[in-house]
Design an enzyme around this catalytic site. Structure first.
Site, PDB file in Angstrom:
ATOM      1  N   LEU A 115       0.889  -1.160   0.000  1.00 38.77           N
ATOM      2  CA  LEU A 115       0.000   0.000   0.000  1.00 38.77           C
ATOM      3  C   LEU A 115       0.924   1.206   0.000  1.00 38.77           C
ATOM      4  CD1 LEU A 115      -2.895  -0.648   2.572  1.00 38.77           C
ATOM      5  CD2 LEU A 115      -3.114  -0.283   0.120  1.00 38.77           C
ATOM      6  N   ASP A 116       0.716   2.149  -0.920  1.00 33.15           N
ATOM      7  CA  ASP A 116       1.663   3.256  -0.995  1.00 33.15           C
ATOM      8  C   ASP A 116       1.589   4.124   0.262  1.00 33.15           C
ATOM      9  OD1 ASP A 116      -0.125   5.597  -1.378  1.00 33.15           O
ATOM     10  OD2 ASP A 116      -0.624   4.618  -3.271  1.00 33.15           O
ATOM     11  N   GLU A 117       2.555   4.995   0.406  1.00 31.99           N
ATOM     12  CA  GLU A 117       2.720   5.778   1.631  1.00 31.99           C
ATOM     13  C   GLU A 117       1.489   6.599   1.975  1.00 31.99           C
ATOM     14  OE1 GLU A 117       5.973   8.947   3.529  1.00 31.99           O
ATOM     15  OE2 GLU A 117       6.087   8.333   1.417  1.00 31.99           O
TER      16      GLU A 117
END
Length: 298
Positions: A115-117
């Site tokens: 999951l991206d930042e």
């Protein structure tokens, strides 16, 4: 590089080195391949850089960075990832990682997929590299459900465009399903389902349609639901959830069918868990009992 399933199965010649490392919890399959290619793995004191190298568990001395690799007890967690955390085991810049949300000195953990930042929600964290590799592989088309808040309210035509797909440098991106949930002020909430995850796929799709993503939260991955797990908290997966994940990538339904999740007892044929089987109706059209006549009133 990935080996075929047939090449990775146990045989008289042992198993591939990267699979053994993943099964022992050294990391995901992809990371274990990188360990080998960069010369960090030795077998019987000799450095091995060949991905096709096979070992016999229990007979060969396998070491990663000089530390002997032993099989660990497999653990699976579901984490409600907050924004601002990276799905990596090592960040040279010292930024916050999802592993920082777990107590130290635990098993060698890593996240399943990413999951991206700037995204939040459900993230699986484990030391089971073999199953994690399969769950992350696009071949198995594991369903991932997201609640997405976007600027503005997309038209029905734009929502259909998401299903048909759009082209980017990597190829065509498309969602497996998308539903309009509700409006929230000047924005809209969508439920988007993916089965093949590309880098920042939802954000790039919505930006191309002119509806920038304001908030992105993953709420389900296969049979595992986020539920009411607090932000930043984690819990162990249940045995039924782990078995359901295994079924997704093996097609083996015998594990869960043998035992009832509620009682732990074998199921009775034809019956539901914990309930007696319903009696079968006899074939044909059985006669109905004759109705009793009632005396007529004068």
């Amino acid at each position: 590089m990935m080996a075929s399933e047939a090449d990775e199965t146990d045989s008289g010649g042992g198993i591939r080195l990267q699979r053994f490392l993943a099964m022992a919890g050294a990391g995901s399959r992809r990371h274990c391949e990188e360990f080998i290619l960069t010369g960090r793995v030795t077998v019987d004191r000799e450095t091995v850089r060949e991905l096709g190298f096979r070992i016999v568990p229990g007979e060969n001395d396998v070491r990663l960075d000089g530390e002997r690799v032993r099989s660990e007890r497999k653990v699976w967690y579901v984490l409600n990832k907050p924004m601002g955390y990276l799905c990596t085991n090592n960040d040279p810049s010292g930024r916050a990682r999802v592993l920082d949300l777990f107590p130290p000195n635990r098993e060698r953990l890593f996240s399943v997929g990413r999951l991206d930042e700037n995204s939040q929600g459900l993230l699986l964290v484990t030391n089971d590299g073999d199953l994690a590799h399969r769950l992350a592989h696009p071949r198995f088309r594991v369903r991932k459900i997201y609640q997405v808040q976007v600027a503005g309210v997309p038209t029905r035509e734009l929502i259909e465009q998401l299903k048909r797909g759009m082209y980017f440098a990597e190829g065509r991106f498309k969602v497996a399903d998308v539903k309009f949930v509700r409006t929230k002020g000047a924005s809209a909430i969508l439920e988007i389902v993916l089965t093949e995850g590309q880098n920042r796929e939802i954000r790039r799709l919505m930006a191309k349609l002119g509806h920038k993503v304001q908030k992105l939260e993953r709420v389900a991955l296969g049979p595992v639901q986020l539920g009411d797990l607090p932000l930043g908290a984690h819990r162990l997966l249940t045995l039924q959830e782990i078995e359901a994940l295994q079924e997704l990538v093996t097609g083996d339904t015998t594990r869960r069918s043998k035992r009832s999740p509620s009682s732990g007892k074998p199921k009775k044929p034809g019956g539901s868990p914990g309930r007696p089987s319903a009696a079968r109706k006899p074939a044909g059209n059985p006669r109905r009992p004759a109705k009793k006549s009632r005396p007529k009133r004068d």
